[in-house]
Design a protein around this motif. Structure first.
Motif, PDB file in Angstrom:
ATOM      1  N   ARG A 190     -22.168  12.498 -35.908  1.00  0.00           N
ATOM      2  CA  ARG A 190     -22.586  11.727 -35.217  1.00  0.00           C
ATOM      3  C   ARG A 190     -23.555  10.440 -35.463  1.00  0.00           C
ATOM      4  NH1 ARG A 190     -22.928  16.585 -33.061  1.00  0.00           N
ATOM      5  NH2 ARG A 190     -22.287  17.111 -31.070  1.00  0.00           N
ATOM      6  N   GLN A 191     -24.113  10.554 -36.691  1.00  0.00           N
ATOM      7  CA  GLN A 191     -24.894   9.634 -37.393  1.00  0.00           C
ATOM      8  C   GLN A 191     -24.034   8.414 -38.066  1.00  0.00           C
ATOM      9  OE1 GLN A 191     -27.081  12.231 -40.274  1.00  0.00           O
ATOM     10  NE2 GLN A 191     -29.100  11.539 -39.271  1.00  0.00           N
ATOM     11  N   TYR A 192     -22.905   9.143 -38.575  1.00  0.00           N
ATOM     12  CA  TYR A 192     -21.973   8.130 -38.834  1.00  0.00           C
ATOM     13  C   TYR A 192     -21.228   7.289 -37.745  1.00  0.00           C
ATOM     14  CZ  TYR A 192     -17.713   6.540 -41.531  1.00  0.00           C
ATOM     15  OH  TYR A 192     -16.806   5.682 -42.271  1.00  0.00           O
TER      16      TYR A 192
ATOM     17  N   VAL B 241     -18.386  -0.924 -24.443  1.00  0.00           N
ATOM     18  CA  VAL B 241     -17.134  -0.305 -24.062  1.00  0.00           C
ATOM     19  C   VAL B 241     -15.946  -0.638 -24.884  1.00  0.00           C
ATOM     20  CG1 VAL B 241     -15.290  -0.450 -22.261  1.00  0.00           C
ATOM     21  CG2 VAL B 241     -17.583  -0.548 -21.608  1.00  0.00           C
ATOM     22  N   SER B 242     -15.966  -1.673 -25.652  1.00  0.00           N
ATOM     23  CA  SER B 242     -14.799  -2.095 -26.521  1.00  0.00           C
ATOM     24  C   SER B 242     -15.001  -1.396 -27.856  1.00  0.00           C
ATOM     25  CB  SER B 242     -14.766  -3.578 -26.770  1.00  0.00           C
ATOM     26  OG  SER B 242     -15.877  -4.123 -27.240  1.00  0.00           O
ATOM     27  N   VAL B 243     -16.337  -1.291 -28.396  1.00  0.00           N
ATOM     28  CA  VAL B 243     -16.607  -0.210 -29.481  1.00  0.00           C
ATOM     29  C   VAL B 243     -16.196   1.168 -29.308  1.00  0.00           C
ATOM     30  CG1 VAL B 243     -18.214   0.450 -31.198  1.00  0.00           C
ATOM     31  CG2 VAL B 243     -18.204  -1.985 -30.261  1.00  0.00           C
ATOM     32  N   GLY B 244     -16.381   1.566 -28.028  1.00  0.00           N
ATOM     33  CA  GLY B 244     -16.249   2.893 -27.811  1.00  0.00           C
ATOM     34  C   GLY B 244     -14.862   3.333 -27.695  1.00  0.00           C
ATOM     35  N   LEU B 245     -13.940   2.175 -26.975  1.00  0.00           N
ATOM     36  CA  LEU B 245     -12.621   2.546 -27.062  1.00  0.00           C
ATOM     37  C   LEU B 245     -11.673   2.473 -28.259  1.00  0.00           C
ATOM     38  CD1 LEU B 245      -9.839   2.626 -25.537  1.00  0.00           C
ATOM     39  CD2 LEU B 245      -9.752   0.220 -25.266  1.00  0.00           C
TER      40      LEU B 245
ATOM     41  N   LEU C 112      -9.569   5.294 -30.249  1.00  0.00           N
ATOM     42  CA  LEU C 112      -8.580   5.304 -30.697  1.00  0.00           C
ATOM     43  C   LEU C 112      -8.230   5.585 -32.054  1.00  0.00           C
ATOM     44  CD1 LEU C 112      -7.264   1.692 -28.986  1.00  0.00           C
ATOM     45  CD2 LEU C 112      -6.696   4.196 -28.280  1.00  0.00           C
ATOM     46  N   ILE C 113      -9.209   4.966 -33.097  1.00  0.00           N
ATOM     47  CA  ILE C 113      -9.136   5.240 -34.379  1.00  0.00           C
ATOM     48  C   ILE C 113      -9.013   6.895 -34.807  1.00  0.00           C
ATOM     49  CG2 ILE C 113     -10.389   5.110 -36.617  1.00  0.00           C
ATOM     50  CD1 ILE C 113      -8.842   2.729 -35.993  1.00  0.00           C
ATOM     51  N   SER C 114      -9.733   7.626 -33.836  1.00  0.00           N
ATOM     52  CA  SER C 114      -9.977   9.189 -34.051  1.00  0.00           C
ATOM     53  C   SER C 114      -8.844   9.734 -33.808  1.00  0.00           C
ATOM     54  CB  SER C 114     -11.051   9.511 -33.065  1.00  0.00           C
ATOM     55  OG  SER C 114     -10.473   9.590 -31.592  1.00  0.00           O
ATOM     56  N   PHE C 115      -7.685   9.454 -33.268  1.00  0.00           N
ATOM     57  CA  PHE C 115      -6.428   9.698 -32.979  1.00  0.00           C
ATOM     58  C   PHE C 115      -5.370   9.612 -34.067  1.00  0.00           C
ATOM     59  CE2 PHE C 115      -8.490  10.226 -28.854  1.00  0.00           C
ATOM     60  CZ  PHE C 115      -7.643  11.552 -28.564  1.00  0.00           C
ATOM     61  N   VAL C 116      -5.601   8.735 -35.055  1.00  0.00           N
ATOM     62  CA  VAL C 116      -4.729   8.364 -36.010  1.00  0.00           C
ATOM     63  C   VAL C 116      -5.465   8.861 -37.447  1.00  0.00           C
ATOM     64  CG1 VAL C 116      -3.686   6.545 -34.852  1.00  0.00           C
ATOM     65  CG2 VAL C 116      -5.746   6.010 -36.414  1.00  0.00           C
ATOM     66  N   ASN C 117      -4.512   9.221 -38.460  1.00  0.00           N
ATOM     67  CA  ASN C 117      -4.794   9.666 -39.994  1.00  0.00           C
ATOM     68  C   ASN C 117      -4.733   8.746 -40.945  1.00  0.00           C
ATOM     69  OD1 ASN C 117      -5.898  11.982 -38.780  1.00  0.00           O
ATOM     70  ND2 ASN C 117      -3.799  12.932 -38.623  1.00  0.00           N
ATOM     71  N   SER C 118      -4.090   7.281 -40.687  1.00  0.00           N
ATOM     72  CA  SER C 118      -4.111   6.430 -41.690  1.00  0.00           C
ATOM     73  C   SER C 118      -4.071   5.027 -41.036  1.00  0.00           C
ATOM     74  CB  SER C 118      -2.536   6.545 -42.367  1.00  0.00           C
ATOM     75  OG  SER C 118      -1.479   6.493 -41.480  1.00  0.00           O
ATOM     76  N   THR C 119      -4.287   3.882 -42.079  1.00  0.00           N
ATOM     77  CA  THR C 119      -4.201   2.575 -41.628  1.00  0.00           C
ATOM     78  C   THR C 119      -3.037   2.230 -41.401  1.00  0.00           C
ATOM     79  OG1 THR C 119      -4.229   2.124 -43.988  1.00  0.00           O
ATOM     80  CG2 THR C 119      -6.549   2.229 -43.014  1.00  0.00           C
ATOM     81  N   SER C 120      -1.929   2.796 -41.890  1.00  0.00           N
ATOM     82  CA  SER C 120      -0.661   2.283 -41.616  1.00  0.00           C
ATOM     83  C   SER C 120      -0.375   2.339 -40.136  1.00  0.00           C
ATOM     84  CB  SER C 120       0.528   2.750 -42.352  1.00  0.00           C
ATOM     85  OG  SER C 120       0.446   4.115 -42.432  1.00  0.00           O
TER      86      SER C 120
ATOM     87  N   PHE D  32     -16.875   4.100 -18.478  1.00  0.00           N
ATOM     88  CA  PHE D  32     -15.815   4.057 -19.465  1.00  0.00           C
ATOM     89  C   PHE D  32     -16.417   4.142 -21.095  1.00  0.00           C
ATOM     90  CE2 PHE D  32     -13.233   1.621 -16.390  1.00  0.00           C
ATOM     91  CZ  PHE D  32     -12.141   2.566 -16.493  1.00  0.00           C
ATOM     92  N   GLY D  33     -17.563   3.343 -21.243  1.00  0.00           N
ATOM     93  CA  GLY D  33     -17.846   3.585 -22.819  1.00  0.00           C
ATOM     94  C   GLY D  33     -18.669   4.762 -23.205  1.00  0.00           C
ATOM     95  N   ILE D  34     -19.178   5.505 -21.984  1.00  0.00           N
ATOM     96  CA  ILE D  34     -19.402   6.680 -22.631  1.00  0.00           C
ATOM     97  C   ILE D  34     -18.504   7.729 -22.975  1.00  0.00           C
ATOM     98  CG2 ILE D  34     -20.735   8.959 -21.496  1.00  0.00           C
ATOM     99  CD1 ILE D  34     -22.723   6.839 -22.489  1.00  0.00           C
ATOM    100  N   ALA D  35     -17.548   7.703 -21.985  1.00  0.00           N
ATOM    101  CA  ALA D  35     -16.333   8.471 -21.864  1.00  0.00           C
ATOM    102  C   ALA D  35     -15.628   8.360 -23.511  1.00  0.00           C
ATOM    103  CB  ALA D  35     -15.434   8.368 -20.947  1.00  0.00           C
ATOM    104  N   PHE D  36     -15.488   7.141 -23.777  1.00  0.00           N
ATOM    105  CA  PHE D  36     -14.801   6.577 -25.089  1.00  0.00           C
ATOM    106  C   PHE D  36     -15.762   7.238 -26.279  1.00  0.00           C
ATOM    107  CE2 PHE D  36     -12.986   2.961 -22.723  1.00  0.00           C
ATOM    108  CZ  PHE D  36     -11.800   3.659 -22.280  1.00  0.00           C
ATOM    109  N   PHE D  37     -16.983   7.117 -26.271  1.00  0.00           N
ATOM    110  CA  PHE D  37     -17.714   7.454 -27.352  1.00  0.00           C
ATOM    111  C   PHE D  37     -17.885   8.954 -27.580  1.00  0.00           C
ATOM    112  CE2 PHE D  37     -20.090   3.250 -27.048  1.00  0.00           C
ATOM    113  CZ  PHE D  37     -19.592   2.875 -28.154  1.00  0.00           C
ATOM    114  N   LEU D  38     -17.738   9.736 -26.194  1.00  0.00           N
ATOM    115  CA  LEU D  38     -17.682  11.184 -26.402  1.00  0.00           C
ATOM    116  C   LEU D  38     -16.365  11.616 -26.944  1.00  0.00           C
ATOM    117  CD1 LEU D  38     -19.235  12.184 -22.886  1.00  0.00           C
ATOM    118  CD2 LEU D  38     -20.331  12.467 -25.088  1.00  0.00           C
ATOM    119  N   ILE D  39     -15.288  11.080 -26.630  1.00  0.00           N
ATOM    120  CA  ILE D  39     -13.890  11.461 -27.102  1.00  0.00           C
ATOM    121  C   ILE D  39     -14.057  11.116 -28.721  1.00  0.00           C
ATOM    122  CG2 ILE D  39     -11.649  10.623 -27.333  1.00  0.00           C
ATOM    123  CD1 ILE D  39     -11.700   9.934 -24.340  1.00  0.00           C
TER     124      ILE D  39
END
Length: 379
Positions: free
Chosen positions: A223-225, A273-277, A281-289, A357-364
């Motif tokens: 959470r801090q990160y 909202v855009s930061v949360g989104l 999205l990043i949380s669902f991928v495991n590599s920069t590629s 929208f923003g809260i939902a994205f951040f919680l995910i």
């Protein structure tokens, strides 16, 4: 708090090493303003109108003459077969169609059988609608107060030939500035989302270098990160918004059509909202590629559906309904409503929806990062 501050410093340091990337994202929205100025910035351009007369009556001929007599309008008759081609080719801004039976409906006092078709939405139709409505309503009132065609024609001819003293004045046409604001903000939304995604990629890079796992193994929670990333993102995005709005106002003299604080508040909320989104999205991928593919699959299509590149009115009703589930659409709709004169008390629900929208994205994002305990090597 101390740990969060350390992470913020680390992210800012990484951000400054982006080899010009930060300055690029801060100033690239200005290209959208310039493009919007080129497209919409001509002084009071004539509205190009095509008239399709399927009724072929005396009233439609008189209405055509009435439109030709108005300033800032280039009016000509076209066939029903030419209407679609004229719009798609950009030859006409607006098509007015008088369907068969139009004159008879006006004589009954219930005007119908007239259609206005445009790819530019209210920008092209609102101005013409007001003039047409006034003219046709006057004729309908004459029909309502007379009996029979002979009496109607007599009063109508007097109305057409009447000499009325009119004092004309010039009003500033602010519609072009409103459209410039809409287009510029649409471009800014795309850039904000792209930048937020790029900034969030730093998380993946730190995962690949195992920095992320060393950080979370210390007395620092996921959470801090994430909170540190949010703070840095919000700071940079706020600077981006302030810079863009200032250039629009001071350099290009664009009248937003709404109060500056309203527009800034709305875009600041969209930054959230855009930061949360991007984090979600990043949380669902495991590599920069894999991240760029996900970005292209989500950001650009949703911006297109939301009306960032063209008025949403030109899309089918089913697509417009789908856009209700996209935050970009709510931003652009709120701007339009503010420009129409509505206040915050009328649009508070739009702000609540965007915040949700923003809260939902951040919680995910928080959930996914806290659950990801893998320390495997990235390929």
């Amino acid at each position: 708090m101390k740990e969060t501050g350390w992470i913020i410093k680390n992210i800012i340091k990484s951000l400054l090493n982006m080899k010009g990337g930060l300055l690029l994202y801060l100033f690239i929205p200005l290209a959208g303003i310039i493009l919007s100025t080129v497209i919409h910035g001509s002084d009071n351009p004539d509205i190009r109108i095509g008239v399709v007369d399927e009724d072929k009556s005396g009233l439609t001929k008189d209405t055509f003459s009435f439109l030709k007599g108005l300033e800032n309008m280039n009016v000509e008759k076209i066939s029903i077969k030419q209407q679609e081609e004229s719009l798609t080719a950009g030859e006409k801004d607006l098509i007015i169609i008088f369907n068969s039976g139009f004159e008879e409906s006006v004589k009954r006092g219930k005007p119908e059988g007239i259609e206005l078709v445009s790819l530019k939405g209210e920008e092209a139709t609102a101005f013409v609608k007001s003039y047409l409505a006034s003219y046709i309503d006057n004729v309908a009132s004459i029909a309502h107060g007379t009996e029979g065609d002979e009496e109607f024609q007599l009063v109508y001819n007097r109305y057409q030939n009447s000499e009325v003293s009119v004092t004309a004045g010039t009003l500033e046409n602010t519609s072009q500035y409103k459209q410039m604001t809409y287009s510029s903000i649409g471009f800014l939304i795309v850039i904000m989302l792209s930048f937020a995604m790029s900034l969030s990629l730093l998380i993946l890079k730190e995962k690949e270098t195992r920095t992320y796992y060393r950080i979370t193994a210390a007395p620092i929670t996921a959470r801090q990160y994430v909170a540190a990333n949010i703070i840095v993102n919000m700071i940079v995005m706020s600077v981006q918004v302030i810079l863009t709005l200032t250039v629009m106002k001071v350099v290009f003299h664009i009248d937003y059509g709404l109060a500056s604080w309203q527009l800034f508040s709305l875009m600041f909320l969209f930054s959230f909202v855009s930061v949360g989104l991007s984090l979600a999205l990043i949380s669902f991928v495991n590599s920069t590629s894999a991240a760029p593919a996900l970005q292209n699959a989500v950001l650009i299509p949703t911006c297109m559906l939301s009306g960032c590149f063209w008025p949403i009115e030109v899309m089918p009703d089913s697509i417009q309904k789908l856009a209700d589930f996209l935050p970009q659409k709510w931003v652009l709709e709120t701007i339009t409503k503010f420009q129409e004169g509505k206040g915050l008390e009328d649009l508070y629900m739009n702000f609540i929806v965007l915040f949700s929208f923003g809260i939902a994205f951040f919680l995910i994002a928080i959930y996914k990062f806290s659950r990801n305990k893998s320390v495997r090597t990235f390929v």
